[in-house]
Design an enzyme around this catalytic site. Structure first.
Site, PDB file in Angstrom:
ATOM      1  N   LYS A  13     -70.336  41.289  27.209  1.00  0.00           N
ATOM      2  CA  LYS A  13     -71.125  42.486  26.985  1.00  0.00           C
ATOM      3  C   LYS A  13     -71.538  43.196  28.269  1.00  0.00           C
ATOM      4  CE  LYS A  13     -72.960  40.430  22.737  1.00  0.00           C
ATOM      5  NZ  LYS A  13     -74.086  39.653  22.237  1.00  0.00           N
ATOM      6  N   HIS A  66     -68.711  23.768  47.202  1.00  0.00           N
ATOM      7  CA  HIS A  66     -69.024  22.832  46.118  1.00  0.00           C
ATOM      8  C   HIS A  66     -69.881  21.760  46.792  1.00  0.00           C
ATOM      9  CE1 HIS A  66     -68.942  20.421  42.689  1.00  0.00           C
ATOM     10  NE2 HIS A  66     -67.672  20.223  42.501  1.00  0.00           N
TER      11      HIS A  66
END
Lengths: 338, 338, 338
Positions: B97, B151
């Site tokens: 959206k 990471h």
């Protein structure tokens, strides 16, 4: 207090299920909001209580709505419930192997004390609620959005946020802005506002997003004063609440029309300049997610209450869950607050 | 002890967020590793404590990484937190959206005390961390991998496993083997090793996977001795750590080049024969998943420490979470260990 | 009691793993069913105990089976365990990055005390169980369905439901109806029934769904009387249990054959009229999901026990989990029941 119902029935489905915002009377809404306010103080973020100990909540989401799902699950966590969850239930047996929604309900009724359901089909939660009612010790079914139908907890949190700001709903002026034609939330909010007195609603629309006649007729017949405008600035500076919505582009398949919608919507953008013209105690709401209809610069303005809506969503859902699974505790909290 | 920061800032984002491995100084790393070691003894698999009672952790994974997600969630479980989780958050409102990552952060800030995020876009966790900092009572954001970026918890668990084996990092010789060009973990580990003294790194590469010049320059400027080789056997028998990596075939779209990479990588395979030539106290690491670069026969060799890395990942993450939500308990545990 | 094994070995995999229904002897089944019955009374829906405190269960589902997953997770919740879960583990590193099932098992062994696995490959759970056995403090592996292989907890809950109704299995007459050729559950149930005395099985089939000769031979060699029929009404009125199954249309790729199967299956539909002709104490079972083979009007008949199967599934799974993680408590409950 025990002689007041927590909430009522709508189209044959009543307490403890929450399928439509019409189930709540004005009095019931006010009691729910009081409970949400108490919970906000007593069980804030970073805390946990055991008032739902033993409650197993099932979140069955047939379409992605991470915001709503995580809000419900946070509410379950905060109150000490356990939960099971499917973020992609469309691949549940029903879709893949031909099971009916009713059977899914009967199945979940054997495991869960509350079923929170999101489905693309209007009436899905109602179907499940009707089915589980035949069971012994049935779970409560909460509608987390059913396509073009309802999303009652969104409507409740919208209204609660207004209530929190003004301490009342009566007499408020509310502008609803954006995709009024396709937006589910503005329709639900309009219906709920009609339960209060001296409400005035101004629909601020572009030519692709006008509010449907059915809602307007409903408001007129319930004594709500409404009008229409295309002038966001002019309206904003004389209302208490500006409720912004995004263009629901994904519901319009014609690409050209999508482009037109997008362009038209730019005329209805909340900028910092407009926000600063608004009354000092007014607020800007948005059901989120937003696209471009509220400029990011507005976020730090004191009138920007849309992320507070998210926060309030957790407390409204906590209130519903507490009433459903542990009404005695809910009564106790309410009694101690008087 | 209270005058030492837990960890520092990097590109404007600091404690309690964990977005880059550079946030940790040598001293801070050692303190974190000590805490992880204490937790490993006090809260082993099969036990649970309530030191994170009231903490609600949100795992938002925009790309599948079940290993990392379940490790974080296990850490939350073990310490008594609650959690909400999305294993497919790419279908969160943002993608479908049109919501921005910042808004997703602002939304989650209303529900969660810690946000663990995995995203394909470099800098995604940083973007969210910067946004939530504007909130009252902001959640900590932990980077669970951001595309080609960082990471950090993987780098921390790699280094912790080396620290656990040798009781120190200074003076160690480390071979890094495999896809040095595309692998995110080898780059992070190289940067972190540069904080210690008398480190020697040997890059063992095939012609498709040579370590980038930027890392080499960085190491040189930080006094780390490095060299290159294509002889896995020759290097393995004279180092303390052999850090194996898989060919990141999914990042190479040319099928012929993929085939060449795969073939070249077979020259860099850790066999039982090579493992047995390694020094008696040396270890073999691998960030996992592995393809064929370590033969299964190596698994039972005492030098195979790659599944222990997975175990250590849980404790390093527990240490971070405990510091974030309950620093007093972390301090208490550290104080009692001295 | 301590000298009776909880359950045995099958193809090299034994307690605490549950990979095949053949692992259970008649005596072991009866003990398991007694424990499930005790749990049904002591830890009903809406309650929670802490008998699995510290246990971290991992649900790794490589194909969607929300019913089974949520049943296991509800069992974990009810007993006070924590859990981590993947409803779409096919995107786990194994599939996307080339990791073997064994490595996934070794990885999960570092985090979880019980691994519940659903996979499309026959023998997947066994592969993982064999691998984790090499680990220190290995987790138990429970097969939640492995393709055409086994789904032992489904077989256990089917048999338990029959046991619950009749207080015994010996001497019962059982009709198995529907897609006997492709259905995994009817095969498993047939094998398990063969452990009891004086069983009679009638296979009610259409010409597209006849029970395989292997099962018939197995039954004959184990002294189980069996026969075949196409007359559902005639059979139903003289048996104790009618076990209905749906046509597994998704396993037949020829569209014309699918259409024939569907049509043929309509001859084997359980209607209210047939149900009412059945003996008063007989029951109708179905592993669910159902399509059209049981008319909805049957649901309210007292013989409809298929949703009770779902309920029983939770208790059978709770019994297994309790035995695995807290056998002392299981023994204590059983001792107090005698």
């Amino acid at each position: 207090m025990a002689d007041i119902q927590w909430w009522g029935e709508e189209e044959g489905v009543g307490f403890p299920h929450v399928v439509a915002s019409q189930q709540f009377s004005r009095k019931q809404l006010e009691r729910l909001f009081l409970l949400a306010t108490i919970l906000k103080e007593k069980v804030p973020k970073g805390s946990v209580v055991d008032w739902l100990k033993g409650c197993n909540g099932a979140a069955l989401f047939y379409e992605p709505s991470t915001r709503t799902r995580l809000s419900f699950e946070t509410a379950l966590n905060r109150l000490g419930a356990t939960k099971v969850s499917s973020e992609n239930a469309a691949e549940f047996s029903s879709a893949v192997k031909g099971e009916s929604l009713g059977d899914t309900g009967s199945t979940m009724a054997q495991m869960a004390d509350v079923i929170i359901m999101r489905h693309k089909t209007e009436g899905a939660a109602r179907t499940v609620a009707l089915r589980v009612n035949h069971k012994e010790n049935p779970p409560a079914v909460i509608n987390g959005g059913d396509g073009k139908g309802q999303h009652p907890t969104q409507a409740l949190l919208d209204l609660y946020t207004i209530f929190e700001r003004f301490g009342k709903i009566d007499g408020l002026k509310i502008a609803m802005v954006g995709d009024l034609k396709r937006g589910r939330t503005v329709r639900s909010l309009a219906y709920m506002l009609s339960k209060f007195k001296d409400i005035e609603i101004i629909f601020v629309f572009s030519r692709f997003s006008r509010m449907g006649q059915d809602v307007k007729d409903y408001l007129s017949s319930h004594g709500v004063k409404w009008s229409e405008s295309s002038d966001l600035l002019g309206v904003s500076c004389r209302v208490d609440v500006v409720y912004m919505t995004r263009p629901q582009l994904e519901r319009e398949w014609n690409p050209f029309k999508r482009w037109l919608m997008k362009r038209a919507n730019r005329q209805l953008m909340m900028t910092l300049k407009i926000a600063e013209e608004m009354p000092g105690d007014s607020i800007i709401l948005h059901p989120l997610p937003r696209n471009e209809e509220i400029a990011e610069e507005v976020d730090n303005n004191e009138r920007a209450w849309y992320f507070r809506q998210v926060e309030n969503g957790v407390y409204v859902r906590m209130a519903l869950l507490l009433i459903i699974f542990n009404a005695a505790k809910a009564e106790e909290l309410l009694a101690s607050a008087v």
